[in-house]
Write a protein that holds these residues in place. Sequence first.
Motif, PDB file in Angstrom:
ATOM      1  N   VAL A   8       0.840  -1.197   0.000  1.00  0.00           N
ATOM      2  CA  VAL A   8       0.000   0.000   0.000  1.00  0.00           C
ATOM      3  C   VAL A   8       0.875   1.247   0.000  1.00  0.00           C
ATOM      4  CG1 VAL A   8      -1.631   1.337   1.399  1.00  0.00           C
ATOM      5  CG2 VAL A   8      -2.006  -1.096   1.036  1.00  0.00           C
ATOM      6  N   SER A   9       1.945   1.233   0.795  1.00  0.00           N
ATOM      7  CA  SER A   9       2.823   2.399   0.823  1.00  0.00           C
ATOM      8  C   SER A   9       3.557   2.568  -0.502  1.00  0.00           C
ATOM      9  CB  SER A   9       3.811   2.302   1.985  1.00  0.00           C
ATOM     10  OG  SER A   9       4.655   1.187   1.825  1.00  0.00           O
ATOM     11  N   LEU A  10       3.900   1.467  -1.162  1.00  0.00           N
ATOM     12  CA  LEU A  10       4.539   1.548  -2.474  1.00  0.00           C
ATOM     13  C   LEU A  10       3.595   2.172  -3.493  1.00  0.00           C
ATOM     14  CD1 LEU A  10       6.939   0.814  -4.337  1.00  0.00           C
ATOM     15  CD2 LEU A  10       5.777  -1.353  -4.741  1.00  0.00           C
ATOM     16  N   MET A  11       2.349   1.753  -3.493  1.00  0.00           N
ATOM     17  CA  MET A  11       1.371   2.312  -4.428  1.00  0.00           C
ATOM     18  C   MET A  11       1.094   3.788  -4.125  1.00  0.00           C
ATOM     19  SD  MET A  11       0.583   0.331  -6.726  1.00  0.00           S
ATOM     20  CE  MET A  11       0.776  -1.345  -7.173  1.00  0.00           C
ATOM     21  N   GLY A  13       3.212   5.893  -2.748  1.00  0.00           N
ATOM     22  CA  GLY A  13       4.400   6.620  -3.185  1.00  0.00           C
ATOM     23  C   GLY A  13       4.442   6.776  -4.694  1.00  0.00           C
ATOM     24  N   ALA A  14       4.060   5.711  -5.413  1.00  0.00           N
ATOM     25  CA  ALA A  14       4.042   5.787  -6.874  1.00  0.00           C
ATOM     26  C   ALA A  14       2.996   6.801  -7.353  1.00  0.00           C
ATOM     27  CB  ALA A  14       3.759   4.409  -7.457  1.00  0.00           C
ATOM     28  N   ALA A  15       1.839   6.808  -6.709  1.00  0.00           N
ATOM     29  CA  ALA A  15       0.800   7.766  -7.095  1.00  0.00           C
ATOM     30  C   ALA A  15       1.248   9.195  -6.818  1.00  0.00           C
ATOM     31  CB  ALA A  15      -0.496   7.461  -6.346  1.00  0.00           C
ATOM     32  N   LEU A  16       1.914   9.395  -5.700  1.00  0.00           N
ATOM     33  CA  LEU A  16       2.426  10.733  -5.373  1.00  0.00           C
ATOM     34  C   LEU A  16       3.486  11.165  -6.375  1.00  0.00           C
ATOM     35  CD1 LEU A  16       2.414  13.069  -3.333  1.00  0.00           C
ATOM     36  CD2 LEU A  16       4.234  11.862  -2.128  1.00  0.00           C
ATOM     37  N   LEU A  17       4.371  10.241  -6.751  1.00  0.00           N
ATOM     38  CA  LEU A  17       5.423  10.557  -7.715  1.00  0.00           C
ATOM     39  C   LEU A  17       4.839  10.892  -9.083  1.00  0.00           C
ATOM     40  CD1 LEU A  17       8.501  10.652  -8.225  1.00  0.00           C
ATOM     41  CD2 LEU A  17       8.340   8.262  -8.894  1.00  0.00           C
ATOM     42  N   VAL A  18       3.873  10.103  -9.533  1.00  0.00           N
ATOM     43  CA  VAL A  18       3.256  10.356 -10.834  1.00  0.00           C
ATOM     44  C   VAL A  18       2.514  11.694 -10.820  1.00  0.00           C
ATOM     45  CG1 VAL A  18       1.430   9.555 -12.397  1.00  0.00           C
ATOM     46  CG2 VAL A  18       3.118   7.948 -11.521  1.00  0.00           C
ATOM     47  N   GLY A  19       1.902  12.038  -9.706  1.00  0.00           N
ATOM     48  CA  GLY A  19       1.202  13.312  -9.603  1.00  0.00           C
ATOM     49  C   GLY A  19       2.148  14.497  -9.536  1.00  0.00           C
ATOM     50  N   GLY A  48      17.649   7.543 -11.109  1.00  0.00           N
ATOM     51  CA  GLY A  48      18.003   7.217  -9.728  1.00  0.00           C
ATOM     52  C   GLY A  48      17.106   6.141  -9.148  1.00  0.00           C
ATOM     53  N   LEU A  49      15.795   6.193  -9.463  1.00  0.00           N
ATOM     54  CA  LEU A  49      14.879   5.164  -8.975  1.00  0.00           C
ATOM     55  C   LEU A  49      15.203   3.798  -9.564  1.00  0.00           C
ATOM     56  CD1 LEU A  49      11.482   7.079  -9.050  1.00  0.00           C
ATOM     57  CD2 LEU A  49      12.734   6.291  -7.046  1.00  0.00           C
TER      58      LEU A  49
END
Length: 63
Positions: A8-11, A13-19, A48-49
């Motif tokens: 859940v935290s990975l998803m 974080g990914a949503a925050l990064l994409v936004g 870097g990711l």
Amino acid sequence: MKKMFSQVSLMAGAALLVGALPVLANTPAGEGPPDYSGISGMYYVLIGLVLAYGIYDTFLKKS
């Protein structure tokens, strides 16, 4: 439970990064050459990711 929390935290974080990525791209100021510092920063973060995941997958991941 711990695995579900990490997923859940990975998803999240990914949503925050994409936004946040489109916000980092700069638009041209009007006069002079265009400023590509925003898109360059996005490429550096992406590289870097990928490198961080490769290090995690190679050395830290327990299979």
